[in-house]
Scaffold this active site. Structure first.
Site, PDB file in Angstrom:
ATOM      1  CG  ASP A 163     -11.955 -38.718  22.844  1.00  0.00           C
ATOM      2  OD1 ASP A 163     -12.049 -37.566  22.356  1.00  0.00           O
ATOM      3  OD2 ASP A 163     -11.055 -39.528  22.530  1.00  0.00           O
ATOM      4  CE  LYS A 187      -8.247 -35.646  15.441  1.00  0.00           C
ATOM      5  NZ  LYS A 187      -8.130 -36.509  16.600  1.00  0.00           N
ATOM      6  CD1 TRP A 245      -9.461 -42.069  17.958  1.00  0.00           C
ATOM      7  CD2 TRP A 245      -7.550 -41.821  19.093  1.00  0.00           C
ATOM      8  NE1 TRP A 245      -8.536 -41.482  17.130  1.00  0.00           N
ATOM      9  CE2 TRP A 245      -7.366 -41.308  17.789  1.00  0.00           C
ATOM     10  CE3 TRP A 245      -6.478 -41.775  19.991  1.00  0.00           C
ATOM     11  CZ2 TRP A 245      -6.153 -40.759  17.354  1.00  0.00           C
ATOM     12  CZ3 TRP A 245      -5.276 -41.224  19.564  1.00  0.00           C
ATOM     13  CH2 TRP A 245      -5.124 -40.729  18.262  1.00  0.00           C
TER      14      TRP A 245
END
Ligand SMILES: *Cc1c(COP(=O)(O)O)cnc(C)c1O
Length: 360
Positions: free
Chosen positions: A171, A195, A101
């Site tokens: 993040d 999530k 990511w």
């Protein structure tokens, strides 16, 4: 068909009571005679939904007043671009590279400016978090960027980096609201909802107000300016209404269970059960350095790809699904976000024990 224990990394399991409550309101929300999906985003009913979600989030996180809450679209991935477009004033940003990511975030930011990678754990296949106590942060860097919980590799910062006064951009897609957090330590936080917060389709952004730019580069679309959404209370255009409604329900559920302190206790207990098993196992082992282990995404292997595959199928037959690791890591990954009940983790540990007995 019974409901399964879903260990998917995202979209992920939602609290059952939240789903039931949404089902009960599906055809007629409140006294409106319609579903939230059919409602105008300019209606007073929807305004109440979005305002309550924001108020609950502020309360749960003890958010300081100088932060703006935005409900956006485009997923975590659009933030990889919005962040440099909005925050690069000097055209420079410093990133810490801890997995897939951050790779994507770095590549995207490089389209807009000068990106320096301050530290990386690539040399250890991202199985640890690099030392961030004395980073070579540039004098004129606009921000320092991290991915706080690495969904794919199962690592997490146990301490935030020392950014030498630069705004920290983080993040939190896979750890948001899993434990208490000190918002004042960040310049910007973002998290895709799928999530830990709700269904896919809404992205939460929390930004310190002084970082919201008035002027963006000419190429930047109006929709990619934080200012556009901040000025309009996330109602510049039609927002993902139903997702915001669901996110609001998840926030209320967290509050009812006792807030973020209670979430942390619950998540620590679940993670400990699983890691304790892995540490004592002769067949399975965790892939991450102990101090950097994620509470949300537990990655582990047998060391034999065929055996890993056999285990995933064995677990699935018991109603424990989506345990296959990400293709870049292999092995297994159990995502045990807020909504995973402890019963699910206990069932997983029993399953691991039985498999080990039969195959060890
Ligand atoms: C899932 C994930 C993303 C990407 O989210 P999308 O909403 O699919 O764009 C980004 N960062 C992290 C840490 C994630 O887990």
């Amino acid at each position: 068909m019974q409901r399964v224990f879903n260990f998917a990394a995202g979209p992920a399991a939602l609290p059952e009571s939240v789903l039931q409550s949404a089902a009960a309101e599906m055809l007629n929300y409140g006294q409106t005679g319609m579903s939230v999906m059919e409602m105008s985003h300019r209606s007073s009913d929807f305004e109440r939904i979005i305002e309550e979600a924001e108020a609950d989030l502020r309360q749960l996180t003890n958010m300081p007043d100088d932060y703006e809450v935005l409900f956006l679209q485009g997923g975590g991935s659009l933030q990889f671009a919005m962040i440099p477009i909005n925050l690069m004033k000097n055209g420079k940003a410093d990133y810490i590279h801890t997995g897939s990511w951050t790779k994507k975030a770095i590549e995207e930011a490089r389209r807009y400016g000068d990106v320096k990678v301050l530290a990386s754990s690539e040399d250890g296949n991202f199985s640890y978090i690099p030392d961030c106590s004395d980073l070579p942060v540039r004098e004129d860097a606009d921000y320092v960027y991290i991915c706080e919980n690495n969904t794919i590799f199962g690592t997490k910062y146990c301490e935030l980096p020392y950014t030498k006064g630069k705004p920290l951009v983080a993040d939190l897609s896979s750890c948001m609201l899993s434990e208490p957090l000190d918002i004042s330590r960040y310049g910007l936080i973002f998290a895709g909802a799928q999530k830990n917060l709700g269904p896919a389709g809404v992205t939460l952004v929390i930004i310190r107000k002084d970082l919201i730019s008035d002027e963006l580069p000419v190429f930047a679309p109006t929709m990619l300016s934080y200012k556009t959404h901040a000025k309009a209370g996330s109602l510049y255009n039609t927002p993902p209404c139903y997702n915001i409604y669901m996110l609001g329900k998840v926030l209320r559920w967290i509050g009812e269970l006792g807030g973020l302190e209670a979430m942390k206790v619950r998540n620590l207990e679940k993670a400990r059960l699983l890691y304790d098993f892995l540490d004592g196992s002769s067949l399975f082992k965790g892939t991450v350095r102990k101090r950097d282990r994620s509470l949300m995404n537990v990655t582990f292997v047998t060391g034999n790809a065929d055996m890993d595959k056999k285990f995933s199928a064995y677990a699935e037959a018991r109603g424990l699904v989506n345990l296959k690791g990400h293709r870049s890591v292999g092995g297994m990954r159990a995502s045990i976000y807020n909504a995973m009940p402890i019963e699910g983790v206990k069932a997983l540990v029993s399953c691991l024990e039985d498999f080990e007995r039969e195959n060890g």
